[in-house]
Design a protein around this motif. Sequence first.
Motif, PDB file in Angstrom:
ATOM      1  N   SER A 196       0.868  -1.176   0.000  1.00 48.26           N
ATOM      2  CA  SER A 196       0.000   0.000   0.000  1.00 48.26           C
ATOM      3  C   SER A 196       0.901   1.220   0.000  1.00 48.26           C
ATOM      4  CB  SER A 196      -0.919   0.009   1.220  1.00 48.26           C
ATOM      5  OG  SER A 196      -0.163   0.186   2.395  1.00 48.26           O
ATOM      6  N   GLU A 197       0.315   2.337  -0.390  1.00 50.86           N
ATOM      7  CA  GLU A 197       1.069   3.582  -0.372  1.00 50.86           C
ATOM      8  C   GLU A 197       1.523   3.848   1.063  1.00 50.86           C
ATOM      9  OE1 GLU A 197       2.407   6.064  -2.252  1.00 50.86           O
ATOM     10  OE2 GLU A 197       2.106   4.464  -3.686  1.00 50.86           O
ATOM     11  N   GLY A 198       2.748   4.302   1.219  1.00 50.37           N
ATOM     12  CA  GLY A 198       3.217   4.618   2.564  1.00 50.37           C
ATOM     13  C   GLY A 198       3.942   3.456   3.213  1.00 50.37           C
ATOM     14  N   GLU A 199       3.906   2.278   2.581  1.00 47.41           N
ATOM     15  CA  GLU A 199       4.661   1.141   3.118  1.00 47.41           C
ATOM     16  C   GLU A 199       6.150   1.356   2.789  1.00 47.41           C
ATOM     17  OE1 GLU A 199       3.503  -1.882   4.458  1.00 47.41           O
ATOM     18  OE2 GLU A 199       1.495  -1.016   4.510  1.00 47.41           O
ATOM     19  N   PRO A 200       7.023   0.668   3.512  1.00 44.68           N
ATOM     20  CA  PRO A 200       8.446   0.765   3.149  1.00 44.68           C
ATOM     21  C   PRO A 200       8.665   0.237   1.737  1.00 44.68           C
ATOM     22  CG  PRO A 200       8.124  -0.542   5.161  1.00 44.68           C
ATOM     23  CD  PRO A 200       6.761  -0.218   4.625  1.00 44.68           C
ATOM     24  N   PRO A 201       9.723   0.675   1.080  1.00 44.54           N
ATOM     25  CA  PRO A 201       9.964   0.221  -0.285  1.00 44.54           C
ATOM     26  C   PRO A 201      10.051  -1.301  -0.342  1.00 44.54           C
ATOM     27  CG  PRO A 201      11.656   1.787   0.437  1.00 44.54           C
ATOM     28  CD  PRO A 201      10.778   1.546   1.600  1.00 44.54           C
ATOM     29  N   ASP A 202       9.521  -1.861  -1.430  1.00 49.37           N
ATOM     30  CA  ASP A 202       9.435  -3.319  -1.437  1.00 49.37           C
ATOM     31  C   ASP A 202      10.731  -4.014  -1.837  1.00 49.37           C
ATOM     32  OD1 ASP A 202       7.088  -3.144  -4.189  1.00 49.37           O
ATOM     33  OD2 ASP A 202       9.184  -2.614  -4.102  1.00 49.37           O
ATOM     34  N   VAL A 203      11.806  -3.220  -2.037  1.00 48.60           N
ATOM     35  CA  VAL A 203      13.096  -3.867  -2.332  1.00 48.60           C
ATOM     36  C   VAL A 203      13.540  -4.766  -1.176  1.00 48.60           C
ATOM     37  CG1 VAL A 203      14.058  -2.228  -3.958  1.00 48.60           C
ATOM     38  CG2 VAL A 203      14.285  -1.786  -1.512  1.00 48.60           C
ATOM     39  N   ILE A 204      12.935  -4.560  -0.012  1.00 42.62           N
ATOM     40  CA  ILE A 204      13.298  -5.366   1.158  1.00 42.62           C
ATOM     41  C   ILE A 204      12.954  -6.839   0.928  1.00 42.62           C
ATOM     42  CG2 ILE A 204      12.745  -5.746   3.613  1.00 42.62           C
ATOM     43  CD1 ILE A 204      12.221  -2.687   3.732  1.00 42.62           C
ATOM     44  N   TYR A 205      11.866  -7.095   0.220  1.00 41.07           N
ATOM     45  CA  TYR A 205      11.434  -8.492   0.119  1.00 41.07           C
ATOM     46  C   TYR A 205      11.293  -9.025  -1.304  1.00 41.07           C
ATOM     47  CZ  TYR A 205       6.853  -6.329  -0.615  1.00 41.07           C
ATOM     48  OH  TYR A 205       5.830  -5.575  -1.102  1.00 41.07           O
ATOM     49  N   ARG A 206      11.509  -8.171  -2.305  1.00 38.42           N
ATOM     50  CA  ARG A 206      11.495  -8.706  -3.670  1.00 38.42           C
ATOM     51  C   ARG A 206      12.423  -7.862  -4.537  1.00 38.42           C
ATOM     52  NH1 ARG A 206       5.399  -7.101  -5.877  1.00 38.42           N
ATOM     53  NH2 ARG A 206       5.743  -4.847  -5.924  1.00 38.42           N
TER      54      ARG A 206
END
Length: 330
Positions: free
Chosen positions: A245-255
């Motif tokens: 969702s908007e405002g979540e940490p960047p998804d580079v952490i898990y993909r």
Amino acid sequence: MSLSNDDLIQMYRWMVLTRTFEQTINHLHRQRGVPETQHSSVGQEAIGVGACYGLRREDVIIPSLRGRGAFLVKGVPLRIVMAAMFGKDTRQCGGKSTSHHLGDLDIGIVAGSGVIGASIPLAVGVALGCKLKKTDRVTLSFFGDASTNTGNFHEAVNMAAVLRLPIVFICENNLYGMSMPIRHSLYIEDIAERAASYGIPGVVVDGNDVLAVYDAVQEAIQRAKGKPPQPTLIECKTYRWHRHSEGEPPDVIYRTQEEVEEWKQKCPIKRFREYLLGKGILKEDVIIQIDNETRAEVDEAVRFADEASYPDPERVLEDVYAPLSQEVLP
Ligand SMILES: Cc1ncc(C[n+]2csc(CCOP(=O)(O)OP(=O)(O)O)c2C)c(N)n1
Ligand SMILES: [Mg+2]
């Protein structure tokens, strides 16, 4: 129902409209904040559109938290979905819903729950009600892959199977919960396999292929209308392009970015457009026309949502509980 060329173009249009809507909300979120945290359906447009296209008004859906396409195809005007995202007062839910809890009983949309998996037993309750009232209404229950790891999912599917309910369970498997990859939370290849434990058909479908989704759902609807009705679990394999969702940490952490880019190559809209162009059903000028029209529609919806009023604070406690009916009073 077999689809005419006009139907196919209309389906394409719904997908483009859904994407334009999502991208605009995404932009507005960054630019000036929108009260609702956006759970984008970009990349998953084929599911809501394919599943809901051709549904009757009286059939019921309980969309997932990414169910914008489903709302639109089922008949919620775009400007109302937009206003809901802005927290504005609309006839539907009076500004208390945000868009992913939007419901409109008049057109067969029951608001889902924010608790993961909890919408599934609600849908089973709706289907049971429809059966007890001897209607031929079918209920479509949408949810994500992570939702199928909740007890709610298993209890609900079991109950639907035992009671032979007219329901279609549609899992939008986008490979992740908020950040948990399903390879870490599931020890089976296909979520559809879970249907076997409850004795109902489980179908795997390419969730980025709008026509495959449409066909699978139409077949499941026929089973749901059988005598006795039979539920189906459909697993739509797909991918969400944006972060949870908007405002979540960047998804580079898990993909990885490579994985995201790989799935973007399987874009459901591009794919359908190329199919329709190849068949001569869509022409370049119609594509441009659809782009322009959907852009204008979304811009108009933003203007509408900006101008709409916020709900009256005095009404904040209304609609929290259903009024007690006479039948249950002593
Ligand atoms: C019971 C519960 N736990 C945690 C959350 C927080 N939460 C919101 S969405 C989500 C992941 C949902 O994943 P999935 O069902 O796969 O749907 P998707 O977001 O991928 O569409 C979680 C854990 C919640 N809403 N409810
Ligand atoms: Mg998911």
